[in-house]
Design a protein around this motif. Structure first.
Motif, mmCIF file in Angstrom:
data_model
loop_
_atom_site.group_PDB
_atom_site.id
_atom_site.type_symbol
_atom_site.label_atom_id
_atom_site.label_comp_id
_atom_site.label_asym_id
_atom_site.label_seq_id
_atom_site.Cartn_x
_atom_site.Cartn_y
_atom_site.Cartn_z
ATOM 1 N N PRO A 1 18.386 -44.189 53.727
ATOM 2 C CA PRO A 1 19.620 -44.868 53.313
ATOM 3 C C PRO A 1 20.781 -44.546 54.253
ATOM 4 O O PRO A 1 20.995 -43.377 54.599
ATOM 5 N N LEU A 2 21.487 -45.564 54.673
ATOM 6 C CA LEU A 2 22.663 -45.362 55.523
ATOM 7 C C LEU A 2 23.611 -46.534 55.357
ATOM 8 O O LEU A 2 23.272 -47.674 55.686
ATOM 9 N N TYR A 3 24.790 -46.243 54.835
ATOM 10 C CA TYR A 3 25.875 -47.223 54.752
ATOM 11 C C TYR A 3 27.172 -46.459 54.502
ATOM 12 O O TYR A 3 27.148 -45.328 53.990
ATOM 13 N N GLY A 4 28.281 -47.072 54.875
ATOM 14 C CA GLY A 4 29.561 -46.371 54.869
ATOM 15 C C GLY A 4 29.911 -45.725 53.546
ATOM 16 O O GLY A 4 30.447 -44.619 53.513
ATOM 17 N N ILE B 1 19.530 -45.033 45.074
ATOM 18 C CA ILE B 1 20.149 -45.070 46.405
ATOM 19 C C ILE B 1 19.310 -46.021 47.252
ATOM 20 O O ILE B 1 18.128 -45.754 47.507
ATOM 21 N N TYR B 2 19.904 -47.125 47.662
ATOM 22 C CA TYR B 2 19.172 -48.122 48.450
ATOM 23 C C TYR B 2 19.327 -47.861 49.937
ATOM 24 O O TYR B 2 20.234 -47.150 50.361
ATOM 25 N N VAL B 3 18.444 -48.474 50.707
ATOM 26 C CA VAL B 3 18.439 -48.226 52.157
ATOM 27 C C VAL B 3 19.741 -48.684 52.808
ATOM 28 O O VAL B 3 20.216 -48.087 53.765
ATOM 29 N N THR B 4 20.340 -49.704 52.237
ATOM 30 C CA THR B 4 21.649 -50.104 52.732
ATOM 31 C C THR B 4 22.449 -50.802 51.641
ATOM 32 O O THR B 4 21.915 -51.100 50.561
ATOM 33 N N GLN B 5 23.691 -51.023 51.929
ATOM 34 C CA GLN B 5 24.578 -51.714 50.996
ATOM 35 C C GLN B 5 25.619 -52.425 51.865
ATOM 36 O O GLN B 5 26.142 -51.820 52.800
ATOM 37 N N PRO B 6 25.878 -53.700 51.577
ATOM 38 C CA PRO B 6 26.813 -54.402 52.469
ATOM 39 C C PRO B 6 28.260 -53.966 52.296
ATOM 40 O O PRO B 6 28.672 -53.612 51.194
ATOM 41 N N VAL B 7 28.998 -54.025 53.385
ATOM 42 C CA VAL B 7 30.453 -53.859 53.314
ATOM 43 C C VAL B 7 30.986 -55.188 52.803
ATOM 44 O O VAL B 7 30.531 -56.249 53.248
ATOM 45 N N LEU B 8 31.949 -55.134 51.889
ATOM 46 C CA LEU B 8 32.496 -56.388 51.376
ATOM 47 C C LEU B 8 34.009 -56.428 51.570
ATOM 48 O O LEU B 8 34.693 -55.443 51.288
ATOM 49 N N PRO B 9 34.522 -57.563 52.041
ATOM 50 C CA PRO B 9 35.975 -57.672 52.171
ATOM 51 C C PRO B 9 36.642 -57.696 50.806
ATOM 52 O O PRO B 9 36.005 -58.028 49.797
ATOM 53 N N LEU C 1 10.274 -39.793 47.715
ATOM 54 C CA LEU C 1 11.683 -40.218 47.713
ATOM 55 C C LEU C 1 11.904 -41.294 46.637
ATOM 56 O O LEU C 1 12.889 -41.257 45.899
ATOM 57 N N LYS C 2 10.952 -42.199 46.544
ATOM 58 C CA LYS C 2 11.069 -43.286 45.551
ATOM 59 C C LYS C 2 11.123 -42.712 44.130
ATOM 60 O O LYS C 2 11.871 -43.186 43.271
ATOM 61 N N ASP C 3 10.320 -41.692 43.943
ATOM 62 C CA ASP C 3 10.277 -41.013 42.653
ATOM 63 C C ASP C 3 11.633 -40.424 42.273
ATOM 64 O O ASP C 3 11.947 -40.245 41.096
ATOM 65 N N GLN C 4 12.411 -40.114 43.283
ATOM 66 C CA GLN C 4 13.761 -39.561 43.057
ATOM 67 C C GLN C 4 14.817 -40.676 43.113
ATOM 68 O O GLN C 4 15.998 -40.393 43.302
ATOM 69 N N ASN C 5 14.380 -41.932 43.030
ATOM 70 C CA ASN C 5 15.322 -43.059 43.058
ATOM 71 C C ASN C 5 15.968 -43.270 44.435
ATOM 72 O O ASN C 5 17.084 -43.785 44.535
ATOM 73 N N ILE C 6 15.261 -42.838 45.484
ATOM 74 C CA ILE C 6 15.765 -43.015 46.854
ATOM 75 C C ILE C 6 14.861 -44.061 47.511
ATOM 76 O O ILE C 6 13.661 -43.812 47.711
ATOM 77 N N PHE C 7 15.444 -45.225 47.826
ATOM 78 C CA PHE C 7 14.630 -46.347 48.304
ATOM 79 C C PHE C 7 14.759 -46.494 49.813
ATOM 80 O O PHE C 7 15.744 -47.009 50.314
ATOM 81 N N THR C 8 13.735 -46.001 50.504
ATOM 82 C CA THR C 8 13.708 -46.079 51.970
ATOM 83 C C THR C 8 12.933 -47.326 52.376
ATOM 84 O O THR C 8 12.384 -48.017 51.525
#
Ligand code: T4K
Length: 373
Positions: A348-351, A9-17, A306-313
């Protein structure tokens, strides 16, 4: 504790058209064979922004950093500029590239923005401007900043890189100060892959920026100022046009996720949030928490768990600009900023982040206090 096994889970992810819509735009570009240099899509994008954001004067740029450099240049600044150390490196660099000296002012412990009550003591005869940052899209105290600027005849440039779609008391955030700059980077709520925008108050400043971003060319082949290449190209403009239909929905999705995060995490002693300015229409770009002493473990330990749990802040913004080698000359008095920078963590925060993932992140934070799972 909930489990989440769907990958990192990354800190963000872009919205793509929708890619089909991108193909249509690419066909337009291929047909016109105008790839950059003030093409038709750039004009369409500019007009759409003017309408949608209720703004008049703007210049589109290749990225937010260049937009800020151009804004400083257009305002004819010299000497010292008072700014915040709690920001991305680009804020300071845009000053340095204009031969301006950044003077770092401490921040407010609750809003993380420049502390307006600490600016006046830093004003010297060499000060020409204040460069505040609306950190994570949270508006600064624009009224106090403007009254100081008026009193000392200083320009105000807002680094509004994080602020696409933000309003304060019903006004677009760009209506404050002399100039505001925005980033359209992939990590932002609204993006053009890379990109940026300067919003200003008059046609003359807009013209100066348009000239400077096109090598300084004016009146055909005349070059009156040493400009740069800061232009936005047609592909960026095409993506921007498509993104204009998507960003409101993205903001709404993030609002819902933010609410879940806040409901869960506000129950945990030692976790606090950035304070929101009254009367703000937010864009929910980031969800940044503060890990206080009461939490039991420090921010860096939580980051690793968090990183250990695959959560990338992300530790936005650590280190402070004043702690970077290029700006650290030891003269700064920034106790609040130093403390906040040691405690912040952007989650992490994205739609498209699943609600299940938000609960997994909150569970992991909760369990990290006790060392259990
Ligand atoms: N002023 C302020 C206050 C700013 O924050 C910024 C930029 C600027 C000025 C300058 O604006 P620009 O010149 O950038 O337009 C990012 C961004 O590169 C930067 O735009 C942003 N602020 C800064 C706060 O963050 P990184 O190094 O944290 O990004 P990166 O590549 O590690 O990405 C974070 C996560 O996002 C990745 O883990 C995965 C995801 N991601 C990222 C990219 C680029 C994707 O899924 N796809 C992507 O294409 O700097």
């Amino acid at each position: 504790m909930t489990k989440y096994n769907k990958g990192p889970i990354y800190v963000t992810q872009p919205v793509l058209p929708d890619i089909e819509k991108v193909y249509v735009k690419l066909q337009e570009i291929w047909g016109a064979k105008q790839l950059t240099n003030n093409g038709p899509l750039l004009h369409q994008f500019k007009a759409a922004l003017q309408k949608q954001l209720n703004i008049q004067y703007l210049s589109l740029c290749c990225n937010g950093t260049i937009a800020l450099q151009l804004a400083c240049k257009a305002l004819g600044l010299s000497g010292e500029v008072i700014t915040t150390p709690f920001t991305f490196a680009a804020t300071g660099h845009a000053l340095a590239w204009n031969n301006l000296k950044p003077v770092f002012c401490d921040i407010d412990p609750y809003t993380f923005n420049i502390d307006p009550d600490k600016i006046e003591a830093l004003i010297t005869p060499a000060t020409t401007a204040i460069l505040p940052v609306h950190v994570f899209g949270h508006p600064c105290d624009t009224y106090k900043i403007q009254s100081l600027a008026d009193q000392y005849k200083l320009k105000v440039i807002y680094d509004a890189a994080h602020c696409f779609g933000v309003e304060l008391l019903g006004e677009p955030i760009s209506s404050f100060g002399d100039v505001s700059i925005f980033s359209f980077h992939a990590t932002k709520i609204f993006h053009t892959f890379e990109g940026g925008m300067v919003v200003c108050k008059d046609a003359e400043t807009e013209r100066l920026i348009d000239t400077a971003k096109n090598f300084g060319f004016e009146l055909g082949l005349e070059v009156l100022t040493p400009g740069t290449n800061g232009k936005m190209n047609e592909f960026q403009a095409a993506i921007g046009l498509l993104m204009l239909d998507l960003f409101e929905e993205e903001i709404e999705k993030r609002r819902v996720l933010t609410q879940i995060y806040k409901e869960r995490l506000s129950q945990i002693p030692g976790i606090s949030f950035q304070r929101e300015a009254v009367g703000t229409k937010h864009n929910y770009l980031n969800l940044t928490i503060c890990v206080n002493e009461e939490f039991g473990i420090d921010r860096d330990a939580l980051f690793l768990i968090l990183k250990d749990q695959n959560i990338f802040t992300r530790k936005y913004f650590y280190p402070l600009l004043s702690q970077m080698q290029c700006y650290n000359n030891g003269q700064w008095n920034l106790p609040v900023a130093e403390q906040i920078a040691s405690m912040v963590l952007s989650l992490p925060l994205y739609g498209n982040l699943e609600i299940e993932a938000v609960h997994f992140i909150c569970d992991t934070i909760e369990a990290s206090q006790t060392g259990g799972d």
